[in-house]
Motif scaffolding. Sequence first.
Motif, PDB file in Angstrom:
ATOM      1  N   SER A 144      -4.783   5.358   2.631  1.00  0.00           N
ATOM      2  CA  SER A 144      -3.911   4.433   1.906  1.00  0.00           C
ATOM      3  C   SER A 144      -4.591   3.947   0.636  1.00  0.00           C
TER       4      SER A 144
ATOM      5  N   ASP B  70       4.399   1.244   2.320  1.00  0.00           N
ATOM      6  CA  ASP B  70       3.808   0.523   3.437  1.00  0.00           C
ATOM      7  C   ASP B  70       4.792   0.506   4.607  1.00  0.00           C
TER       8      ASP B  70
ATOM      9  N   CYS C 267      -4.998  10.945   7.058  1.00  0.00           N
ATOM     10  CA  CYS C 267      -4.202   9.947   6.350  1.00  0.00           C
ATOM     11  C   CYS C 267      -5.107   8.956   5.628  1.00  0.00           C
TER      12      CYS C 267
ATOM     13  N   HIS D 261       0.840  -1.184   0.000  1.00  0.00           N
ATOM     14  CA  HIS D 261       0.000   0.000   0.000  1.00  0.00           C
ATOM     15  C   HIS D 261       0.884   1.245   0.000  1.00  0.00           C
TER      16      HIS D 261
ATOM     17  N   THR E 297       0.743   5.177   1.498  1.00  0.00           N
ATOM     18  CA  THR E 297       0.022   5.976   2.485  1.00  0.00           C
ATOM     19  C   THR E 297       0.335   7.450   2.270  1.00  0.00           C
TER      20      THR E 297
ATOM     21  N   ILE F 162      -6.862   5.502   9.319  1.00  0.00           N
ATOM     22  CA  ILE F 162      -5.808   4.517   9.151  1.00  0.00           C
ATOM     23  C   ILE F 162      -5.442   3.940  10.514  1.00  0.00           C
TER      24      ILE F 162
END
Length: 266
Positions: A93, A126, A91, A53, A55, A138
């Motif tokens: 992702s 990630d 945040c 992922h 972010t 998140i």
Amino acid sequence: SGLSQEAGSVEQLSLHCAEGSLEWLYPTGALRLRLAPRLPPTSAAVKSGSPPHVTACIKPTGTFRGAQLYLEREGVLELLLPEAPRPRARCFSWLPQEKVALFLQATPHPDISRRIAAFRYELRGDWLARPALPAASIGAEGACRPCNDTEILMAICTSDFVIRGSIRSVSNDAELQESIIGVSATRIHRQKFPLFQAGGRLGRPVGSIRTPLRCGVKPGPGTFLFTGWLHFGEAWLSCAPRYRDFQRIYEGAQRTRQNPCEFPVD
């Protein structure tokens, strides 16, 4: 500057840097910011074989005015920052194959001369250890869960800071939904930036580490090993085992040759 844009136009920009800031003077029309960070693959993703992922975290300035910021994901808009937001980080992702952008839309005002829409951003791969970020979007389920042995061993190898010390104080900021842990360090194993500096009793380095208010951190006796991440220039807690527990975990991993990196243990 919005003064160089045509009324109703949408300016297209790409954000490639891992972190930075954007300042939009006299907002008019809109900006569409494509998120395309140049990030190396993480070792965690390589080992697991799962796609990593990405972010992003956005933190508005205290004077953010004249626009609203939306997250555009697969053509759907989600409001991230209203006009005049609280200076809290948001945040989110996404997977590399997803189409993600930020859409900064000017709000109509008769006088735009006093309005500036500005924010800081961070784009990361990630994170190897589970960061406790100050955002409900998140890590909401796991941010307050104690780290397991594997996470602790990874945290000492990969964190932005590893500090051995004790808790001096805990204060809570209800507006930002953050707890600030005052720490007195007995040993600085690693810090990427001078977060902890001399100034405490006996000349010990002191500093502060943040964690979400919902985690309910309380002051307590004993020596801890604090690990975590730098987030918009502030230290955020990841794992914080008692030092004697960390010694037991590390020495056990050393006997079975499962420790991911070497670490000095007294």
